[in-house]
Design a protein around this motif. Structure first.
Motif, PDB file in Angstrom:
ATOM      1  N   SER A 211       0.818  -1.214   0.000  1.00  0.00           N
ATOM      2  CA  SER A 211       0.000   0.000   0.000  1.00  0.00           C
ATOM      3  C   SER A 211       0.855   1.270   0.000  1.00  0.00           C
ATOM      4  N   LYS A 212       1.470   1.559  -1.156  1.00  0.00           N
ATOM      5  CA  LYS A 212       2.347   2.735  -1.193  1.00  0.00           C
ATOM      6  C   LYS A 212       1.671   3.952  -1.786  1.00  0.00           C
ATOM      7  N   ASP A 213       0.516   3.731  -2.410  1.00  0.00           N
ATOM      8  CA  ASP A 213      -0.159   4.851  -3.061  1.00  0.00           C
ATOM      9  C   ASP A 213      -1.148   5.558  -2.145  1.00  0.00           C
ATOM     10  N   LYS A 214      -1.665   4.829  -1.139  1.00  0.00           N
ATOM     11  CA  LYS A 214      -2.553   5.482  -0.190  1.00  0.00           C
ATOM     12  C   LYS A 214      -2.377   4.906   1.203  1.00  0.00           C
ATOM     13  N   PRO A 215      -2.785   5.695   2.228  1.00  0.00           N
ATOM     14  CA  PRO A 215      -2.667   5.208   3.599  1.00  0.00           C
ATOM     15  C   PRO A 215      -3.468   3.927   3.784  1.00  0.00           C
ATOM     16  N   LEU A 350      -2.295   3.306   9.654  1.00  0.00           N
ATOM     17  CA  LEU A 350      -3.081   3.862  10.739  1.00  0.00           C
ATOM     18  C   LEU A 350      -3.696   2.699  11.497  1.00  0.00           C
ATOM     19  N   GLY A 351      -3.151   2.396  12.678  1.00  0.00           N
ATOM     20  CA  GLY A 351      -3.593   1.212  13.405  1.00  0.00           C
ATOM     21  C   GLY A 351      -4.542   1.550  14.535  1.00  0.00           C
ATOM     22  N   SER A 352      -5.599   0.744  14.690  1.00  0.00           N
ATOM     23  CA  SER A 352      -6.513   0.959  15.808  1.00  0.00           C
ATOM     24  C   SER A 352      -7.526  -0.182  15.910  1.00  0.00           C
ATOM     25  N   ALA A 353      -8.018  -0.383  17.143  1.00  0.00           N
ATOM     26  CA  ALA A 353      -9.146  -1.293  17.327  1.00  0.00           C
ATOM     27  C   ALA A 353     -10.448  -0.528  17.120  1.00  0.00           C
ATOM     28  N   THR A 354     -10.362   0.788  17.267  1.00  0.00           N
ATOM     29  CA  THR A 354     -11.534   1.644  17.109  1.00  0.00           C
ATOM     30  C   THR A 354     -11.131   2.876  16.296  1.00  0.00           C
ATOM     31  N   PRO A 355     -10.974   2.697  14.982  1.00  0.00           N
ATOM     32  CA  PRO A 355     -10.518   3.831  14.163  1.00  0.00           C
ATOM     33  C   PRO A 355     -11.456   5.037  14.288  1.00  0.00           C
ATOM     34  N   ALA A 356     -10.905   6.217  14.094  1.00  0.00           N
ATOM     35  CA  ALA A 356     -11.743   7.407  14.067  1.00  0.00           C
ATOM     36  C   ALA A 356     -12.783   7.238  12.955  1.00  0.00           C
ATOM     37  N   ILE A 357     -13.990   7.751  13.181  1.00  0.00           N
ATOM     38  CA  ILE A 357     -15.068   7.612  12.196  1.00  0.00           C
ATOM     39  C   ILE A 357     -14.616   8.145  10.826  1.00  0.00           C
ATOM     40  N   GLU A 358     -13.948   9.290  10.855  1.00  0.00           N
ATOM     41  CA  GLU A 358     -13.524   9.882   9.582  1.00  0.00           C
ATOM     42  C   GLU A 358     -12.491   9.013   8.876  1.00  0.00           C
ATOM     43  N   THR A 359     -11.651   8.358   9.668  1.00  0.00           N
ATOM     44  CA  THR A 359     -10.646   7.476   9.087  1.00  0.00           C
ATOM     45  C   THR A 359     -11.309   6.255   8.454  1.00  0.00           C
ATOM     46  N   PHE A 360     -12.223   5.654   9.202  1.00  0.00           N
ATOM     47  CA  PHE A 360     -12.876   4.447   8.689  1.00  0.00           C
ATOM     48  C   PHE A 360     -13.699   4.764   7.441  1.00  0.00           C
ATOM     49  N   TYR A 361     -14.324   5.923   7.465  1.00  0.00           N
ATOM     50  CA  TYR A 361     -15.116   6.339   6.306  1.00  0.00           C
ATOM     51  C   TYR A 361     -14.248   6.377   5.047  1.00  0.00           C
ATOM     52  N   LYS A 362     -13.017   6.849   5.215  1.00  0.00           N
ATOM     53  CA  LYS A 362     -12.117   6.910   4.060  1.00  0.00           C
ATOM     54  C   LYS A 362     -11.762   5.524   3.529  1.00  0.00           C
ATOM     55  N   THR A 363     -11.835   4.507   4.394  1.00  0.00           N
ATOM     56  CA  THR A 363     -11.594   3.154   3.879  1.00  0.00           C
ATOM     57  C   THR A 363     -12.822   2.662   3.121  1.00  0.00           C
ATOM     58  N   GLU A 364     -13.999   3.156   3.505  1.00  0.00           N
ATOM     59  CA  GLU A 364     -15.217   2.770   2.796  1.00  0.00           C
ATOM     60  C   GLU A 364     -15.270   3.413   1.417  1.00  0.00           C
ATOM     61  N   THR A 365     -14.781   4.629   1.322  1.00  0.00           N
ATOM     62  CA  THR A 365     -14.807   5.328   0.032  1.00  0.00           C
ATOM     63  C   THR A 365     -13.557   5.041  -0.799  1.00  0.00           C
ATOM     64  N   LYS A 366     -12.703   4.155  -0.286  1.00  0.00           N
ATOM     65  CA  LYS A 366     -11.485   3.712  -0.993  1.00  0.00           C
ATOM     66  C   LYS A 366     -10.405   4.790  -1.111  1.00  0.00           C
ATOM     67  N   GLU A 367     -10.584   5.853  -0.320  1.00  0.00           N
ATOM     68  CA  GLU A 367      -9.507   6.836  -0.284  1.00  0.00           C
ATOM     69  C   GLU A 367      -8.310   6.248   0.461  1.00  0.00           C
ATOM     70  N   TYR A 368      -8.614   5.381   1.440  1.00  0.00           N
ATOM     71  CA  TYR A 368      -7.601   4.618   2.158  1.00  0.00           C
ATOM     72  C   TYR A 368      -7.827   3.131   1.903  1.00  0.00           C
ATOM     73  N   ASN A 369      -6.767   2.354   2.051  1.00  0.00           N
ATOM     74  CA  ASN A 369      -6.909   0.905   2.062  1.00  0.00           C
ATOM     75  C   ASN A 369      -7.213   0.438   3.479  1.00  0.00           C
ATOM     76  N   ARG A 370      -7.611  -0.814   3.595  1.00  0.00           N
ATOM     77  CA  ARG A 370      -7.912  -1.337   4.932  1.00  0.00           C
ATOM     78  C   ARG A 370      -7.563  -2.809   5.008  1.00  0.00           C
ATOM     79  N   VAL A 371      -6.978  -3.208   6.144  1.00  0.00           N
ATOM     80  CA  VAL A 371      -6.743  -4.628   6.384  1.00  0.00           C
ATOM     81  C   VAL A 371      -7.177  -4.928   7.813  1.00  0.00           C
ATOM     82  N   GLU A 372      -7.803  -6.100   8.013  1.00  0.00           N
ATOM     83  CA  GLU A 372      -8.439  -6.371   9.301  1.00  0.00           C
ATOM     84  C   GLU A 372      -7.828  -7.559  10.030  1.00  0.00           C
TER      85      GLU A 372
END
Ligand code: ADP
Ligand code: ZN
Ligand code: ZN
Length: 731
Positions: A211-215, A350-372
């Motif tokens: 994931s080098k192109d986005k957080p 960006l690591g967390s068990a409870t990501p900030a709402i704004e951060t998680f939203y960005k993973t939903e809109t694909k602005e950020y990647n996400r791994v669980e």
């Protein structure tokens, strides 16, 4: 050639960049160099921001740089670019960027520390002794002493035999001296124990490295082994010849993270946080600057560490409030991290068990990647959370801060010779009012916000529209006159416990009891050794060591963060509750959590009790969308401060007039709330006024651009103007 130089005038509120002539002797001057320049009739320090061939300053007016102050530029090119980025995008001054890049401890002239190691020059000993005057009784003793130990520290020797004696013997050559630079910060030795990663962890590592192109958000429950993932990614970066930057919240309170890293990476690690001494900070900074330390572990400001060739940036517990710098210079660490990750083309985790709402939203809109990582490494379930309705307790005649249920569980815990942690959710004094009988909390008639009690003026205020309300004496819902300030104290709880459980050791951890870094670890250390026992404390108990014998966690007053007057109140509460609960049942003993609240049906608690972040997120994001709060709109606070009250008032007024034009221009998309005094009226004698505005994301760029230029005109040496994006707190 000419240089643009930012001069370091301490009291200045204005960004001062001036052109200076580069004299021939300084032809090798580089961007980032620290220089001495004439300024008025003084000479002051400045930093070279850029070098150019022409200038608009007339030839007879331009002054020349006096000298260069260091061998190498103190500010690396990346951080110069960052300062420029911060000026144009985050509305900070260049000088702020420069000061963050070169902290005071670096500029203040602290010197490296050397140890002087003394040894014997064996070839000379016999000759020296035979020529020694009989009156010199000390010298033979010194020689005997050094012979015995081989190598001795100068200070130890001088203490025993006086400086004079030792200096003379060094001069004569019979003692040899070697100077070694030492690192002031104590650290442990590395024992590179590497553990086998689980499948989930390996997958996380692979996704991150891609994931080098986005957080990328590492969404992993507590105990899922995020730290091991971080360390593997860092190790891989080092293998590639790169460096790594790892941020943790409030590092002085999370010493175990530093310990874990020291153990794994040894001297490759530099540590940066506010609790270091000036000397330690100096050493750590230069170890990074000189490339001796490849890994930086630090708190918020470490994001400005002078690392080069960064291979990965990690923000652990990314939702944590400490990543927002809410006093000057104001910035959100994520923004800086994104810039640096882009600059270095490296992953940002960006690591967390409870990501900030704004951060998680960005993973939903694909602005950020996400791994669980949804499962704990040891496969253990999370401790069970029981919600206790405090209104009910009150109706049953228990007006104490501890419910019957909690007292019962405490009793069981003590009888089982285990430990309990009681968490008091209170930072400073709380400021909302609440009916003790029906849990009514006064809200603004215009906005969905709890009113804030302003003690000084004796009124309730809405922090979104500024509307004022009278303080309640009677509950409008149920007629009760049990209206209470929602504040409780650690001390009070300790008193109750001492009364109920005589002979049981009670520890207290709060700002009053913790007066130093040492006091903190001392209290925790003693608690760790004492069974049975109870630890009562504020936020401080939510971080820190793992105590295997803690089987019970009690949350005394969960609601306090919930009725905080920020749009982030729910998410802050959710993540805080999750984090506190994670303190219980870390090993053999089954963990239990008792959560006391006056609003047991609140969705935050219902979802939290099931550790159901996704459900909480769904509810919260819907609410934000309908109420138009971030991430669906931009929330901006402009804060104006000055010692001169009239001046701020007038400036605020003229800003309002301009904002009214915005409203005409953008219509419904732009919305601002009349100006008001900030909840904290005065800080350090500066009067504070603020305007909160909210607008559609589609017009954000043009609004901000106009707003910034208006504010640039407004600010002067007597008036400070701050702009905050999506502020977490409006105090
Ligand atoms: P998190 O940061 O996600 O809360 P940690 O990284 O603290 O979780 O890991 C929780 C515990 O599991 C730690 O004690 C850690 O040493 C252990 N652990 C992590 N990964 C592994 C693994 N692959 N094998 C064995 N133990 C592990
Ligand atoms: Zn009531
Ligand atoms: Zn309001």
């Amino acid at each position: 050639m000419f240089a643009e130089i930012i001069v370091d005038v301490l009291s200045s509120e204005v960004d001062r960049v001036f052109d200076y002539n580069i004299p021939l002797v300084l032809a090798d001057l580089q961007v980032g160099d620290r220089v001495l320049v004439p300024f008025g009739n003084r000479k002051i320090e400045g930093y070279v921001i850029s070098i150019k061939e022409t200038t608009d300053v007339p030839e007879d007016k331009i002054k020349s740089i006096v000298s260069k102050l260091d061998d190498k530029p103190l500010i690396k090119p990346e951080l110069i670019e960052l300062a420029k980025y911060m000026k144009s995008n985050l509305y900070l001054r260049l000088l702020d960027g420069v000061r963050l890049a070169v902290p005071t401890q670096v500029r203040s002239g602290v010197k490296d520390k050397f140890e002087r190691i003394i040894s014997l020059n064996l070839d000379m000993v016999d000759e020296y002794l035979s020529n020694l005057s009989k009156r010199n009784k000390n010298a033979p003793l010194v020689i005997e002493y050094v012979r015995q130990y081989g190598k001795v520290d100068y200070t130890t020797l001088a203490k025993r035999f006086t400086n004079q004696t030792i200096n003379k013997m060094i001069e004569s050559g019979v003692l040899k001296e070697v100077k070694n630079k030492v690192r002031r910060l104590a650290s442990e030795n590395a024992e590179r124990s590497v553990c086998e990663l689980t499948k989930l962890q390996l997958k996380a590592v692979a996704e991150i490295e891609k994931s080098k192109d986005k957080p990328i958000v590492l969404f992993g429950v507590t105990g899922s082994g995020k730290t091991e993932v971080y360390m593997r990614v860092i190790e891989d970066a080092l293998k590639d010849g790169k460096t790594a930057l790892m941020l943790v919240p409030e590092i002085s309170l999370t010493p175990q993270m530093v310990r874990v890293f020291n153990k794994r990476f040894g001297a490759d690690v530099a540590v940066l946080h506010s609790a270091l001494s000036v000397g330690e900070k100096h050493d750590e900074w230069f170890r990074i600057f000189n490339g001796e330390a490849k890994i930086v572990v630090g708190a918020r400001s470490a994001i400005f560490a002078p690392l080069e060739n960064i291979g990965v940036i990690i923000i652990d517990e990314e939702h944590d409030g400490s990543y927002l710098s809410d006093s000057n210079p104001r910035y959100q660490t994520h923004d800086i991290a994104e810039f640096r990750a882009k600059y270095n083309a490296c992953p940002l985790v960006l690591g967390s068990a409870t990501p900030a709402i704004e951060t998680f939203y960005k993973t939903e809109t694909k602005e950020y990647n996400r791994v669980e990582m949804p499962i704990r490494v040891n496969q253990k379930p999370m401790p069970k959370i029981e919600i206790v309705d405090m209104c009910n307790e009150f109706r049953l005649g228990n007006s104490s801060m501890l419910s019957g249920n909690l007292l019962e569980k405490l009793d069981e815990t003590i009888k089982a010779n285990n430990q309990a942690i009681l968490f008091i959710n209170r930072r400073g004094f709380s400021s909302y009012l609440m009916c003790k009988e029906c849990s009514y909390i006064p809200k603004c008639t215009e906005c969905d916000a709890s009113l804030v009690y302003h003690k000084q003026d004796g009124v309730l205020k809405c922090h979104f529209c500024g509307k004022k309300f009278r303080v309640l004496t009677k509950c409008p819902d149920c007629g009760s006159d049990s209206i209470k300030l929602g504040a409780t104290g650690t001390q009070q709880v300790v008193e109750i416990l001492e009364d109920k459980f005589p002979g049981v050791k009670i520890f207290r951890l709060d700002n009053d009891s913790v007066t130093s870094k040492d006091a903190y670890s001392k209290i925790l250390g003693e608690f760790g050794k004492t069974k049975p026992s109870i630890l009562v404390g504020t936020q401080m108990v939510t971080k820190g060591h793992d105590f295997p014998s803690v089987s019970l966690v009690g949350i005394i007053d969960a609601d306090i963060s919930l009725f905080n007057y920020s749009y982030k109140a729910s998410e802050t509460t959710f993540s805080l509750m999750t984090q506190v609960s994670g303190r219980a049942g870390r090993s053999e003993a089954e963990g239990r959590v008792v959560l006391q609240t006056y609003v047991p049906k609140n969705p935050v608690y219902l979802t939290c009790a099931n550790y159901d972040y996704l459900k909480f997120y769904d509810k919260e994001i819907n609410l934000r969308e309908t109420t138009k709060f971030p991430p669906f709109a931009r929330l901006i606070r402009v804060l104006l401060t000055s010692v001169d009250e009239e001046l701020v008032k007038n400036a605020t007024h003229s800003l309002i007039m301009k904002l009214k034009k915005f409203r005409q221009q953008y219509g419904k998309d732009f919305f601002f709330l009349e100006a008001m005094k900030s909840p904290v009226n005065k800080i350090k004698n500066k009067h504070r006024f603020q305007i909160v505005m909210r607008f559609e994301k589609s017009i954000a760029d043009s609004v901000l651009c106009e707003l910034y230029s208006i504010l640039d005109e407004l600010r002067n040496s007597k008036l400070s103007v701050f702009v905050e994006n999506n502020p977490q707190s409006l105090s």
